[in-house]
Structure formats: C-alpha cells, structure tokens
Design an enzyme around this catalytic site. Structure first.
Site, PDB file in Angstrom:
ATOM      1  N   LEU A  58       0.926  -1.293  -0.141  1.00 53.53           N
ATOM      2  CA  LEU A  58       0.169   0.153   0.054  1.00 53.53           C
ATOM      3  C   LEU A  58       0.205   1.331   0.009  1.00 53.53           C
ATOM      4  O   LEU A  58       2.210   0.815   0.942  1.00 53.53           O
ATOM      5  CB  LEU A  58      -1.336  -0.126   1.520  1.00 53.53           C
ATOM      6  CG  LEU A  58      -2.346  -0.836   1.567  1.00 53.53           C
ATOM      7  CD1 LEU A  58      -2.612  -1.090   2.686  1.00 53.53           C
ATOM      8  CD2 LEU A  58      -3.342  -0.814   0.115  1.00 53.53           C
ATOM      9  N   ASP A  59       0.283   2.382  -1.004  1.00 54.31           N
ATOM     10  CA  ASP A  59       0.853   3.278  -0.677  1.00 54.31           C
ATOM     11  C   ASP A  59       1.383   3.506   0.640  1.00 54.31           C
ATOM     12  O   ASP A  59       0.306   3.882   1.369  1.00 54.31           O
ATOM     13  CB  ASP A  59       0.814   4.348  -1.739  1.00 54.31           C
ATOM     14  CG  ASP A  59       0.920   4.012  -3.204  1.00 54.31           C
ATOM     15  OD1 ASP A  59       1.080   3.134  -3.459  1.00 54.31           O
ATOM     16  OD2 ASP A  59      -0.127   4.753  -4.000  1.00 54.31           O
ATOM     17  N   TYR A  60       2.466   4.778   0.966  1.00 53.49           N
ATOM     18  CA  TYR A  60       2.427   5.174   2.074  1.00 53.49           C
ATOM     19  C   TYR A  60       1.716   6.498   2.433  1.00 53.49           C
ATOM     20  O   TYR A  60       0.732   6.195   3.298  1.00 53.49           O
ATOM     21  CB  TYR A  60       4.054   6.783   2.047  1.00 53.49           C
ATOM     22  CG  TYR A  60       4.063   7.262   3.245  1.00 53.49           C
ATOM     23  CD1 TYR A  60       4.220   7.262   4.287  1.00 53.49           C
ATOM     24  CD2 TYR A  60       3.398   9.339   3.244  1.00 53.49           C
ATOM     25  CE1 TYR A  60       4.513   8.022   5.171  1.00 53.49           C
ATOM     26  CE2 TYR A  60       3.541  10.041   3.629  1.00 53.49           C
ATOM     27  CZ  TYR A  60       4.333   9.615   4.811  1.00 53.49           C
ATOM     28  OH  TYR A  60       4.452  10.534   5.594  1.00 53.49           O
ATOM     29  N   THR A  62      -2.021   5.699   1.524  1.00 56.98           N
ATOM     30  CA  THR A  62      -3.100   4.889   1.039  1.00 56.98           C
ATOM     31  C   THR A  62      -3.496   4.468   2.367  1.00 56.98           C
ATOM     32  O   THR A  62      -2.349   4.337   3.270  1.00 56.98           O
ATOM     33  CB  THR A  62      -3.018   3.881   0.154  1.00 56.98           C
ATOM     34  OG1 THR A  62      -2.607   4.817  -1.053  1.00 56.98           O
ATOM     35  CG2 THR A  62      -3.991   2.865  -0.056  1.00 56.98           C
ATOM     36  N   ARG A 174      -4.668   5.413  -8.666  1.00 60.21           N
ATOM     37  CA  ARG A 174      -4.873   7.064  -8.135  1.00 60.21           C
ATOM     38  C   ARG A 174      -4.169   7.741  -9.729  1.00 60.21           C
ATOM     39  O   ARG A 174      -5.012   8.432  -9.901  1.00 60.21           O
ATOM     40  CB  ARG A 174      -3.007   7.542  -7.612  1.00 60.21           C
ATOM     41  CG  ARG A 174      -3.719   7.400  -5.758  1.00 60.21           C
ATOM     42  CD  ARG A 174      -2.237   7.461  -5.348  1.00 60.21           C
ATOM     43  NE  ARG A 174      -1.731   8.238  -5.337  1.00 60.21           N
ATOM     44  CZ  ARG A 174      -0.298   8.702  -4.424  1.00 60.21           C
ATOM     45  NH1 ARG A 174       0.113   7.550  -3.809  1.00 60.21           N
ATOM     46  NH2 ARG A 174      -0.157   9.906  -4.134  1.00 60.21           N
TER      47      ARG A 174
END
Length: 272
Positions: A58-60, A62, A174
């Site tokens: 998961l992105d930072y 998110t 995104r």
C-alpha cells in the site's frame, strides 16, 4: 498512530494500515512504519530472527487492509493468488468532481512517468498513442469503479467511489482516477501538487478477499472517512446511490461491482 490488527493466525497477520505511514524502512531509527508497530523494525529483512513477508503493498498515503505472511510458504501461496488475479481488493475513494457514470471500466495502460524515472515516485496513464513518450514501459491495467454517492467537501463537488483493481500496477487507482479527470481528494502527487489542503489522501483499502483453500480469508475494515470528524465536518451529501457505510452494505456494493455490465446503467469504458 496505532496499527490495528484485523486478523492473525499461524500463517498470516492482517492489519489496518494508517494513512501516511510506511510499510517498512531500512532506517533503523524510522518509527513510522507498520513493522515497527507490529514486529521488530528489521522484520522485513531476510536476516531478521522473525521475518515478515509482505504479499501486497500500500502506498504511504493509502490506508487500509494489509496482508502480511509469517512464513515463506504462506507468502508463496498468497503470492500465487495475487499473481493469478484470484484475489479481490476493494477500495473506498473520495474523488474530485461529480462523476457522470454509475459503473466504469478504466483500462488505460500504466507506466513510468519519465520525469521521475530515476526515483519511481510517479506513474503515468497511456490515454492516447501520442502519450507514449510520457508513459514508459507501460503495461495493461484495469480498474472497475462504482459511484456510491455525490456530495461536497469544503463546498467543492466530490464523489465517493468503490474501486476494484483487476490488475495490480503501481499507483494504479490514483493514476486511473486522475486520467479520467477525477483525482483522488488529497492526492498531492497526481493533482500536480495542487491538492494540499485536506489532512489526508482519501483512498482506503476497505476489503481483501484471499481464497486460500486451507484458510480462506475475507477481511474488512470499518468505514474510514465519515467516522473522521476532520472529514465529516466538511462533508455535505448531494445524492446517495447506494448504502455502503456499514460492513454488510459494503459487501453488497462489492457484489454489484462484480457483476458484468448491465443494460440500463450509466456505463463508461475508458480505453485507448
């Protein structure tokens, strides 16, 4: 910020990752990581006494469901499901603007933005053949979207979407939302650094289904946005198309999104 444990067994640990937190870090002094909160700071390294294996990322920015395997064999079994696209991931997102579709399939290729190729900080969608120079090493990417509600955040139009990534490209959700003109609320990177006022990016991995034969998992978090006073104090509803804010209702809209296109809905296909 605490990391909530959603499920734990001999083979897996599944947590609710907070927004603006790294999954792990090679910096032993970095405390803003999932591994720091749930295990030893070096647990993502093979040299660790108790290594963890992240079978998804998961992105930072998110938040949401994050699956961690406790051993190599469990990581391999889960990894094969992700590789064969047998898992199901569902995200709740608030995006800028009122979307015109009810259901959409977004199938723009996703590749590296050459302006950040050295850092890999930003990806790009291949929306036209002329855009190939701005989207390097692109690969097929597919996202399904369902409009849940429209409203206003801080008096500006926004929409609440259910997103299901069929493929798993870096920053896929995104990039796809930005490519169709509805950047995720608070996404500083894909808004061209303009969307900096919200306190977070409003993308949350709400549900993960892992059909493991010996240990099938269906893990879901509570609704993350409307229970946050920083969001709800600035939110005003316009039109609610579906009920989705409790866990059973959310499973219901996931079932709707899993259906193939049905005549009569406002459907949109985005494809080069």
């Amino acid at each position: 910020m605490a990391v909530e444990k959603l499920f734990e067994s001999e083979n897996f640990l599944i947590v609710n990752k907070p927004f603006d937190m790294y999954i792990n870090s090679d910096d032993e002094n970095e405390k803003n990581t999932v591994t720091y909160h749930v295990a030893s700071p070096d647990s993502h390294l093979s040299s660790s006494l108790f290594p963890l294996h992240f079978v998804q990322r998961l992105d930072y920015a998110t938040s949401g469901v994050l699956c961690i395997a406790k051993n190599k064999s469990s990581a391999a079994r889960a990894g094969k499901l992700f590789e064969k696209r047998l898992t199901m991931k569902y995200y709740l997102a608030v995006v800028r603007g009122h979307v015109a579709f009810e259901v959409a399939d977004i199938e723009f290729n996703v590749g590296v933005d050459p302006t950040t190729a050295d850092s890999s900080h930003r990806m790009s969608a291949l929306t036209t053949s002329e855009a190939s120079e701005r989207c390097l090493q692109s690969r097929h990417a597919h996202t399904r979207a369902l409009r849940l509600e429209t409203g206003y955040y801080d008096n500006r139009p926004v929409s609440v979407l259910l997103l299901k990534p069929v493929t798993g490209r870096r920053h896929q959700l995104r990039v796809h939302c930005s490519a169709v003109g509805h950047t995720i609320l608070g996404d500083y990177t894909y808004s061209g650094t303009r969307d900096s006022m919200p306190h977070r990016m409003f993308l949350h991995a709400t549900r993960l289904v892992l059909p493991l034969p010996e240990e099938p998992l269906d893990i879901q978090t509570a609704e993350p946005f409307f229970s946050d006073p920083k969001f709800s104090s600035k939110w005003r509803s316009d039109t609610a198309y579906y009920k989705y804010r409790n866990k059973e209702d959310f499973k219901g809209v996931c079932d709707i999104l899993n259906k193939s296109y049905v005549i009569g809905v406002q459907y949109k296909m985005y494809k080069m």
